[in-house]
Structures are given as structure tokens and as C-alpha cells.
Design a protein around this motif. Structure first.
Motif, short mmCIF file in Angstrom:
data_model
loop_
_atom_site.label_atom_id
_atom_site.label_comp_id
_atom_site.label_asym_id
_atom_site.label_seq_id
_atom_site.Cartn_x
_atom_site.Cartn_y
_atom_site.Cartn_z
N PHE A 230 0.83 -1.21 0.00
CA PHE A 230 0.00 0.00 0.00
C PHE A 230 0.86 1.26 0.00
CE2 PHE A 230 -2.35 -3.38 2.14
CZ PHE A 230 -3.52 -3.42 1.38
N LEU A 231 1.98 1.20 0.75
CA LEU A 231 2.86 2.38 0.80
C LEU A 231 3.55 2.64 -0.53
CD1 LEU A 231 4.49 1.83 4.31
CD2 LEU A 231 2.77 3.54 3.71
N LEU A 232 3.75 1.57 -1.32
CA LEU A 232 4.42 1.76 -2.61
C LEU A 232 3.58 2.58 -3.58
CD1 LEU A 232 6.02 -1.77 -3.17
CD2 LEU A 232 7.21 0.39 -2.71
N TYR A 233 2.27 2.65 -3.35
CA TYR A 233 1.40 3.47 -4.21
C TYR A 233 1.66 4.95 -3.99
CZ TYR A 233 -1.40 -0.43 -5.90
OH TYR A 233 -1.81 -1.58 -6.53
N TYR A 234 2.20 5.30 -2.85
CA TYR A 234 2.46 6.70 -2.52
C TYR A 234 3.96 6.93 -2.57
CZ TYR A 234 -2.31 6.34 -0.86
OH TYR A 234 -3.66 6.11 -0.77
N ARG A 235 4.40 7.70 -3.54
CA ARG A 235 5.83 7.87 -3.77
C ARG A 235 6.53 8.47 -2.56
NH1 ARG A 235 8.38 10.59 -9.24
NH2 ARG A 235 10.58 10.18 -8.74
N ARG A 236 5.86 9.37 -1.88
CA ARG A 236 6.49 10.01 -0.73
C ARG A 236 6.65 9.05 0.45
NH1 ARG A 236 3.71 16.06 -0.43
NH2 ARG A 236 4.48 16.79 -2.47
N ALA A 237 5.91 7.95 0.40
CA ALA A 237 6.01 6.97 1.50
C ALA A 237 7.04 5.88 1.22
CB ALA A 237 4.64 6.32 1.74
N THR A 238 7.75 6.00 0.07
CA THR A 238 8.75 4.98 -0.26
C THR A 238 9.85 4.92 0.78
OG1 THR A 238 8.32 5.46 -2.59
CG2 THR A 238 10.27 4.16 -2.10
N PHE A 239 10.16 6.06 1.38
CA PHE A 239 11.20 6.09 2.41
C PHE A 239 10.80 5.20 3.58
CE2 PHE A 239 11.35 10.17 0.17
CZ PHE A 239 12.68 10.18 -0.25
N LEU A 240 9.53 5.24 3.93
CA LEU A 240 9.03 4.43 5.03
C LEU A 240 9.12 2.95 4.70
CD1 LEU A 240 7.82 4.64 7.85
CD2 LEU A 240 5.54 4.71 6.80
#
Length: 464
Positions: free
Chosen positions: A41-51
Motif C-alpha cells: 500500500f505504501l508503494l502506491y504513494y511515492r512520498r512513502a517509499t522512504f518508510l
């Protein structure tokens, strides 16, 4: 921040996730793996890639810790005797009459260990010790206990060291008729044993003997503690541990020889000269890493060199920082327990600082440039050394300025050439041994002379 810049942050986030697991708690929390469900799910949000990389790093460390604890000796059975069979994986370490072994376990009480992972034990022999040799298979009667030890916030943490070296248990060998040599194999460690035996038999001075053994095969057990402390007081401990400097210097002769062969033999000129040099320089580097017993610091340095060589072979234009990040990826994946080792942090920070300093303008004069680089490296590494060791030698930049070229350019080539002569039984071995003894004697004579000044130049941070 564009994608190219951001992807260079990923290995640091992965390492940070590792550290949150290794240093954030002493207990395993399997709930951490539940966070993996969030990754898609986080991979869909580019800004959450760091997480994502932070979570992956933490879970990777949890898995490594879980694998490390899959096989262990229960506390309730520490008084029992065990009949083991296995292989001596490294050179036996001697401390007076005490012999310590890295023992790869194969069976316990005649039963297979029942694990897909290699099980390593740290065994000690205190009396009536057989003539243990590397690459031997033994049956031994031992008493085992979990790998516990004194945990020190400052200084040497024995328990953490045992964990980082993947020892599943420690124990001592009992005197028994059941202790039997099962078989002997010839491998890299057998060659290391030949080199060590040659130095023991032919070098009388224990300091010179211990230094020669440490620099050639990475065995520091013959170097007395007071001399190791002298090295630490002078900021020279890194010179007696086979690591990045040594592996890098061992590659240079291969690089030079490859250029000579390329110019002399026409059939080699079908290859690009630089690519041929990078490929050929890996041969002595891999050989020296094998001589060190594939020690973790040497292996990390070899991985770094392999990454730089492969980039040149592929003719890809990649920045030095990107190569460093790529090497960091390989190191963390190949050595999951690396963040537990002080040598990892020292080499990691020193390399990162050197890459940073390489982008700054340096004087054209090479001597002045080296002095400036050495001073900047010392200043930037000082907080890390104080954090890890609580003391630092203020005199070490001056000593390193002379000691590093001497060891890397003069002493190390002589010792490595001597190793080749020993293994091939070539004439001239005695002359090279004499030369190496003279060089090491001079090195230690100078350190002994300046010892009162270096002791006075120690800066220590008292524990709060």
C-alpha cells in the motif's frame, strides 16, 4: 529531491531500520513482520517509499535475529556433557596454554543438528589439548552454555561480539578418550596454518612474530595485549587489522602487472586496457581476503572493491557516492549482523567522510593535500571514536601520516611477497624474512620511543 537522488537515500534508511531493531530492543518482536503487509500500500504513494525501506530494514534485522536464535542450548542443560562432531573452521587461537576454536557443528550426541543453517560454537581447551589444526574434523566431549557474557556500554562487549560472530554457544573441551581426530582436509585455512607455523618457527621476537602473523593472515592472537594497547594509544589499530587499506593496497600490484602484460602481449590488446586492469587486480585482492580467513572487515572491503570493478567493467558512469551506496546494499544483505560490529561503523563512517572530502578542493601539492585530508578525517572521526571508545589519541594524525605509507607501501608488499615465497618454497625466502623482521623491528622501536608522548596526548571522556 529527484528520483536519482532519493534512491541513494534508500540504503541509509534500510540501515536505520536495521539499527532500530538491533539497538532499540533486546527482545524479538515478531509483530514487526506485520508491517510488511503495509509495504504494497505504501508503494502506491511515492512520498512513502522512504518508510518502505525503513520497514524492510527493520524486518530484515528481525529475520536475522530470528535465524540466529533458532538453535540454542537451554540454560537448564548447561551441566550436561555433549559428544560433538564437526570441523575446525578457522585457525586455532592461542592464549598461553589455552586454545580456542571456531567449531562448525555437524552432529551432537551422534544425531544431526537438524538445522539448515551453519551452527558455530566457540570452544576452549584448558589442559591436555590435542594438536588442533585448521580444516580438521574432530569428535569432542564438551560442556556447553548459551553465548552470554559481560555487556559493556563502553569498551569491549563480549556478548555482542559472540552474537556478531554467529556463535550459538560457548563451551570447553573435557579431557576424554572420546576426543578423536576424524579426518583432515586441505583448504585455505591449511595454507594459513603453514604461514603461521613458518613465522612461529623462524621469528624469535614475539612482537615481530605477532605483527607478521596479524598482517599476513589476520590472526592477532599472537600479538600481546600491551602491544595492542600501544597501537590503540597511537591510533594505529587499523593497521594491524586486515581491512580496506590492506585489500586496496593488495589490488595495486595486480593493476600494475595487468598494464604491463597488456602492453607486452598483443593478444590481450583485444580487451580494453583499463577493464583488463580492473579485472586482474581482483585476483590478489581475493587472494589476500582468503589469507585473512575471509574475515568480515576484509570481506566488506572486497565487496566494495568488487562493486567499483564491476562498474568499470560495465562502462557505466556512476558517481562515487552511488557506488558506495551500492556496496552498502551488498554488505548489509551479505552480512546481516554487520551493524553490531564496531569495525563496520568505523569503516563505513571513514569511507563516507573520505567521499565527502573528495568533493572539496584540495591543494595541488600532494604532501599538503595529504596533510589536510588526514587532519580533516581525524577531526570528523573524533566524535565517533569518542562515542565508541571514550578516548582518542590527539597525536594519531601525525603518526598515521608516516605509519600508513610505511605499512601500506613498504612493509605490506614485502610481507605478501614473503607469503608467496613461503607457500611456493622459493629460494630467497630467508632474505625476505630478514627484511620483514628488520622493518617490523624498526616500526615497533619507533612506537616504543614515542610511547610516553602518545600516552600524554590521550583525550578521554569520563563516563557520566
Amino acid at each position: 529531491m529527484n528520483f536519482y537522488c532519493s534512491q541513494r537515500v534508500y540504503p541509509y534508511l534500510f540501515l536505520l531500520g536495521n539499527c532500530l531493531t538491533w539497538y532499540g530492543t533486546t527482545e524479538l518482536h515478531n509483530e514487526t513482520f506485520i508491517l510488511l503487509l503495509l509495504v504494497p500500500f505504501l508503494l502506491y504513494y511515492r512520498r512513502a517509499t522512504f518508510l518502505v525501506f525503513l520497514i524492510l530494514g527493520s524486518c530484515f534485522a528481525e529475520y536475522a535475529a530470528f535465524s540466529q536464535q533458532q538453535w540454542k542450548i537451554p540454560e537448564s542443560r548447561v551441566t550436561e556433557n555433549y559428544l560433538l562432531s564437526g570441523k575446525i573452521e578457522d585457525l586455532p587461537a592461542y592464549n598461553g596454554r589455552i586454545v580456542r576454536l571456531r567449531f562448525k557443528l555437524l552432529t551432537i550426541n551422534y544425531s544431526p543438528i537438524g538445522s539448515n543453517k551453519s551452527i558455530y560454537l566457540r570452544l576452549s581447551c584448558y589442559r591436555n589439548c590435542p594438536n588442533f589444526m585448521a580444516d580438521q574434523n574432530w569428535q569432542l566431549l564438551v560442556r556447553l552454555k548459551p553465548p552470554n557474557g559481560y555487556m559493556n556500554r563502553v569498551g569491549f562487549d563480549y556478548e555482542k561480539w559472540l552474537y556478531g560472530e554467529q556463535f550459538k554457544a560457548t563451551g570447553y573441551i573435557l579431557t576424554s578418550d572420546k576426543n578423536q581426530l576424524l579426518s583432515t582436509h586441505r583448504g585455505v585455512n591449511s595454507q594459513r596454518q603453514i604461514i603461521r607455523n613458518h613465522f612461529i618457527e623462524n621469528i624469535k621476537d614475539p612482537v615481530v612474530r605477532g605483527s607478521a602473523i596479524a598482517l599476513t593472515i589476520g590472526d592477532k592472537s599472537y600479538l600481546a595485549r600491551n602491544h595492542q594497547q600501544m597501537l590503540a594509544n597511537n591510533g594505529l589499530s587499523h593497521l594491524m587489522a586486515i581491512s580496506g587499506l590492506h585489500i586496496g593496497m593488495s589490488a595495486i600490484p595486480g593493476f600494475i602487472l595487468a598494464g604491463f602484460f597488456w602492453r607486452r602481449f598483443g593478444f590481450l590488446q583485444r580487451f580494453n586496457c583499463t577493464q583488463f586492469q580492473w579485472l586482474f587486480c581482483l585476483v590478489p585482492a581475493i587472494g589476500y581476503t582468503a589469507l585473512s580467513g575471509f574475515g568480515l572487515p576484509a570481506l566488506r572491503a572486497l565487496i566494495m572493491l568488487l562493486v567499483f570493478a564491476v562498474v568499470h567493467l560495465w562502462r557505466h558512469s556512476i558517481s562515487t557516492h552511488s557506488r558506495f551506496c551500492l556496496a552498502l546494499w551488498f554488505i548489509m544483505l551479505a552480512q546481516p549482523l554487520a551493524p553490531l560490529q564496531l569495525s563496520f561503523w568505523l569503516s563505513f563512517c571513514a569511507t563516507a567522510i573520505l567521499i565527502f572530502l573528495s568533493h572539496l578542493s584540495l591543494p595541488k601539492n600532494p604532501i599538503v593535500s595529504l596533510i589536510k585530508l588526514q587532519s580533516q578525517l581525524f577531526i570528523l572521526l573524533m566524535p565517533i571514536q569518542l562515542l565508541l571508545f571514550s578516548h582518542v589519541s590527539l597525536f594519531s594524525p601525525v603518526i598515521n601520516f608516516f605509519a600508513i605509507p610505511f605499512v601500506s607501501v613498504i612493509l605490506l608488499p614485502v610481507l605478501l611477497l614473503l607469503v608467496v615465497f613461503i607457500l611456493l618454497s622459493l629460494p630467497g625466502t630467508d632474505y625476505l624474512l630478514w627484511l620483514a623482521e628488520k622493518l617490523l623491528t624498526g616500526f615497533w622501536s619507533i612506537l616504543t620511543t614515542i610511547e610516553p608522548y602518545t600516552e600524554a596526548a590521550q583525550y578521554t571522556v569520563s563516563e557520566m
